[in-house]
Design an enzyme around this catalytic site. Structure first.
Site, short mmCIF file in Angstrom:
data_model
loop_
_atom_site.label_atom_id
_atom_site.label_comp_id
_atom_site.label_asym_id
_atom_site.label_seq_id
_atom_site.Cartn_x
_atom_site.Cartn_y
_atom_site.Cartn_z
N TYR A 394 0.87 -1.17 0.00
CA TYR A 394 0.00 0.00 0.00
C TYR A 394 0.90 1.22 0.00
CZ TYR A 394 -3.63 3.35 1.30
OH TYR A 394 -4.49 4.41 1.31
N SER A 396 1.61 5.12 0.32
CA SER A 396 1.11 6.36 0.93
C SER A 396 2.02 7.49 0.50
CB SER A 396 1.10 6.23 2.45
OG SER A 396 0.74 7.45 3.06
N LEU A 467 -3.41 9.84 8.23
CA LEU A 467 -4.26 8.71 8.60
C LEU A 467 -3.60 7.40 8.19
CD1 LEU A 467 -6.95 7.41 9.51
CD2 LEU A 467 -7.86 7.92 7.22
N GLU A 468 -3.08 7.34 6.97
CA GLU A 468 -2.43 6.12 6.50
C GLU A 468 -1.19 5.79 7.34
OE1 GLU A 468 -3.65 6.90 1.82
OE2 GLU A 468 -1.68 7.46 2.60
N LEU A 469 -0.42 6.82 7.66
CA LEU A 469 0.79 6.60 8.45
C LEU A 469 0.46 6.07 9.83
CD1 LEU A 469 3.84 6.89 8.94
CD2 LEU A 469 3.41 9.27 9.59
#
Length: 582
Positions: A394, A396, A467-469
């Protein structure tokens, strides 16, 4: 006829110019042969003569203001430079005569001053041993002799020069441990600091003339007499074994301790009860030396050298012995014959081993990435067989930035098309109408790796990247089923990183993109990235893309083809900012 004993070198005298001095007749140095009192009773008289420098005739002495006789001594009060020469004392009566000569040297003060010395002196320093923590009275040499001729009691001044120092201390010094009493210096408590040279100058008057002379005492501290004074053998001990080799030189070392005693001491080796001198074998020799001197307690070493050692020498008895006035101690040595190793073969083998280790170190240092990838291809495990994750990676990144072009055109293309990984990109793979937060957390949870492209604008407060981190770091910290990888596209100062990145940096892998140098698939960037990504094998068994990966890419593309129009529209519109509560 007069018996001439020649010139005595031991009786030579040195005097400082301007100071008093005396010569003692060497005939009386052996009282058993000549005794002054007994010779006087037998009618012998003592006469003095001298031969000055540059003169060949003997000149007799008579008492004068400067020269005076005192029993067997001839005093010069004071001595001058032209008094240098040969002096003869003659003992005779009507039937016998004996004479002996000695040399007198009168020195100028500048010629008798040693470097760093407090004062010049001509007479050699006398030695005084003083036990530590005990006391002793120092008497200035010849002061009592001067007192016999002086008009009044002489006055003595004392100066202490500290050992290995230029500083000098003149008495009376403010100390209760050392005090001047009369013509003497009394040391009440001896310490190491009180060692050194003590200069005493005797000042007296004779017949109204002021005279003086200087003497020096070398004071040395010794260990107290209450300590044991018997000698001891320090090496070899009772259980010590000397290793020897046939045909080579053997060295047997013996060291002994000798506490200070004013008496002779000795350390020696015996072979079958004979000393080296008595054995008279050229294969055996010895050498002695002093190892240490601590307050006159000596540690001496004696080394027995045996040339061309033979097996029959093992049958000999080697003993080391030490002795002083109070005792003797002997220690027998034990020998062990070693088998000689082939030195050439051993050296070549060791050299080859070191060379091979160095070569392997260099190979690993240069090709460690290639070796790690090779190891993974042979022994690594495909994570698809051990988990139920849908995506390998994924990605980011910061939207609407230069990094977005790098992710879509380079990073995604190589990972999917060249390396065979299934890649998830939120803007491409998300379904329309869903909740941003839920879908982001779902994608991250269904991925094996979270690849974070670090940039100056990445993960600003309230962005989806943050948010992804956070989702990736939390999943990595709690479950350990997801690993976060940092890709640095451009140099970024660490102080501009968000707090989450700074805290997790120590546990995260960082791969740096280096522009044109990293474009080739064989570059260090892609090798380093493959090490961090899941293992993929092709049909040949090596790591890389394959048929399964191609099918997965086709499936992924078909599942998202219906979203192409929406994604195109979304990419042209301003980036929506979503707030995320940690």
């Amino acid at each position: 006829m007069c018996y001439d004993w020649g010139e005595s070198s031991a009786a030579a005298v040195r005097v400082l110019a301007g100071q008093s001095g005396f010569l003692s007749c060497p005939l009386f140095s052996h009282p058993n042969v000549y005794n002054y009192s007994s010779t006087q009773s037998t009618g012998h008289n003592l006469f003095w003569y001298r031969v000055l420098e540059g003169h060949g005739l003997e000149q007799p002495f008579t008492n004068s203001a400067r020269f005076s006789k005192d029993r067997e001594r001839l005093w010069l009060q004071p001595a001058y430079a032209n008094d240098t020469g040969q002096y003869i004392c003659m003992l005779r009566n009507k039937t016998s005569c004996s004479k002996i000569a000695m040399r007198l040297t009168v020195l100028h003060p500048e010629d008798a001053t040693l470097p760093n010395s407090c004062a010049p002196f001509a007479v050699a320093a006398s030695l005084e041993m003083v036990p530590l923590q005990l006391g002793k009275t120092l008497d200035c040499p010849d002061a009592q002799e001067a007192a016999k001729m002086a008009d009044a009691i002489p006055n003595v001044t004392w100066v202490h020069q500290i050992r290995s120092s230029k500083s000098c201390e003149v008495f009376p010094a403010p100390s209760i441990e050392r005090q001047v009493k009369g013509m003497s210096l009394q040391v009440h408590i001896m310490t190491e600091f009180y060692q050194g040279l003590y200069f005493c100058t005797v000042h007296y008057r004779r017949r109204g003339r002021a005279l003086n002379f200087t003497r020096v005492i070398n004071v040395t501290a010794i260990n107290p007499p209450i300590l044991p004074k018997e000698p001891d053998i320090l090496q070899p001990t009772k259980d010590y074994i000397f290793n020897v080799k046939q045909g080579e030189e053997a060295r047997l070392v013996c060291s002994g301790k000798f506490p200070y005693l004013d008496s002779p001491w000795e350390i020696w080796w015996t072979i079958d009860g004979k000393t080296v001198e008595q054995l008279r074998d050229p294969r055996f020799s010895k050498s002695n030396r002093q190892l240490k001197n601590y307050f006159e307690d000596r540690i001496e070493e004696s080394v027995l050298v045996i040339q061309d050692f033979q097996p029959e020498d093992l049958k000999r008895e080697f003993n080391c012995s030490v002795r002083n006035q109070l005792g003797i101690k002997t220690q027998r040595t034990q020998l062990n014959l070693e088998t000689s190793l082939p030195s050439l073969e051993l050296g070549c083998g060791l050299g080859a081993t070191l060379f091979l280790m160095l070569l392997l170190f260099i190979i690993y240092h240069v090709f460690w990435l290639e070796l790690l990838l090779l190891y993974r291809s042979w022994f690594g495990t495909d994570e698809r067989h051990t988990d139920d994750k849908e995506f390998d990676v994924y990605i980011s990144y910061a939207r609407n930035s230069e990094e977005e072009q790098f992710v879509l055109s380079t990073l995604r293309s190589v990972l999917e098309n060249e390396l065979g990984y299934s890649v998830c990109i939120f803007d491409r793979d998300s379904l329309p109408g869903g909740t941003i937060t839920d879908e982001t957390l779902s994608f991250v949870a269904r991925s094996r790796r979270l690849l974070v492209v670090v940039s100056p604008g990445y993960a600003s407060r309230g962005s989806q990247a943050l948010l992804e981190l956070k989702a990736g770091i939390d999943s990595m910290a709690l479950g350990g089923h997801l690993r976060v990888i940092l890709v640095q596209y451009r140099p970024v100062k660490r102080k501009v990183w968000v707090r989450e990145l700074r805290r997790a940096r120590v546990a995260l892998a960082l791969v740096q993109w280096q522009g044109d140098k990293s474009k080739e698939l064989t570059s260090r960037f892609w090798k380093r990235l493959r090490v961090e990504l899941p293992l993929r094998r092709n049909s040949a068994g090596t790591e890389g893309g394959g048929k399964d990966a191609a099918l997965m890419r086709m499936s992924s593309q078909n599942s998202t083809s219906s979203q192409t129009g929406l994604i195109s529209q979304t990419s042209k519109s301003p980036q929506t900012v979503y707030n995320y509560a940690a």
